[in-house]
Design an enzyme around this catalytic site. Structure first.
Site, PDB file in Angstrom:
ATOM      1  N   GLY A  16      -3.098 -10.034   0.994  1.00  0.00           N
ATOM      2  CA  GLY A  16      -2.150  -8.866   1.268  1.00  0.00           C
ATOM      3  C   GLY A  16      -1.748  -8.404  -0.140  1.00  0.00           C
ATOM      4  CB  CYS A  17       1.493  -7.170  -1.249  1.00  0.00           C
ATOM      5  SG  CYS A  17       2.085  -6.683  -2.884  1.00  0.00           S
ATOM      6  CG  PHE A  18      -2.071  -7.078  -6.160  1.00  0.00           C
ATOM      7  CD1 PHE A  18      -0.971  -6.484  -6.528  1.00  0.00           C
ATOM      8  CD2 PHE A  18      -3.274  -6.679  -6.400  1.00  0.00           C
ATOM      9  CE1 PHE A  18      -0.716  -5.224  -7.270  1.00  0.00           C
ATOM     10  CE2 PHE A  18      -3.062  -5.279  -7.199  1.00  0.00           C
ATOM     11  CZ  PHE A  18      -1.891  -4.546  -7.309  1.00  0.00           C
TER      12      PHE A  18
END
Length: 181
Positions: A16-18
């Site tokens: 997902g979002c890093f």
């Protein structure tokens, strides 16, 4: 292996979002460095805006350098599966798009074998609903400087406080034995 330090290994993970994935793995003992970036898309060195458009094919990822004498890839992947939702296709919470897909991007055949074994364990634990892809890392580039160590620099920012923080807390409570000293 890395030529500058032959005992270190590198693995690339998309959860997902890093910012979330980076924040978790910066807490893990044996992880030497965490770099946010993009991989497995068609554009060379895309910008964040290009990746967010969903048209480059890239995943938001973190590239981990770790010391396998301190923590093994199997344990890193257990942490990975426990700190994001591997059953959501192209999304993590409110973040939606192919750039947020779950993926393990290996650097050699031995890593691929470990990834397949841990994926099988995750499939069993999640009733066969895991959508994590396993592919060789390709076309990697580092994300812009302002994305690096984002949570560490901005813990009070809204997204960090309400989305990233709980993932870090889950790691700290579930995997205390792997916590950095």
């Amino acid at each position: 292996m890395n030529s500058d330090h032959p005992t270190l290994e590198t693995i690339t993970l998309g959860g997902g979002c890093f910012w979330c994935t980076e924040a978790v793995f910066e807490q893990v003992r044996g992880v030497i460095s965490v770099e946010s970036g993009y991989c497995n898309g068609q554009v060379d060195k895309p910008s964040y805006e290009q990746v967010c458009s969903g048209r480059t094919g890239h995943a938001e990822v973190v590239r981990l350098r770790f010391d396998p004498q301190q923590i093994g890839l199997h344990q890193l992947l257990e942490i990975f599966f426990a700190t994001h939702d591997p059953t959501s296709l192209n999304r993590q919470g409110a973040d939606v798009g192919t750039q947020y897909r779950s993926g393990i991007y290996f650097h050699d055949a031995a890593q691929e074998a470990v990834a397949q074994a841990v994926l099988a364990e995750a499939q069993q634990a999640h009733g066969g609903r895991v959508v994590t892809e396993i592919e060789a890392e390709r076309n990697y580039s580092a994300a812009e400087a302002y994305h690096q160590h984002y949570y560490a620099r901005n813990p009070e920012q809204g997204y960090c406080a309400f989305v990233v923080g709980p993932k870090v807390d889950k790691f700290l409570s579930t995997f205390a034995q792997y916590r950095r000293d």
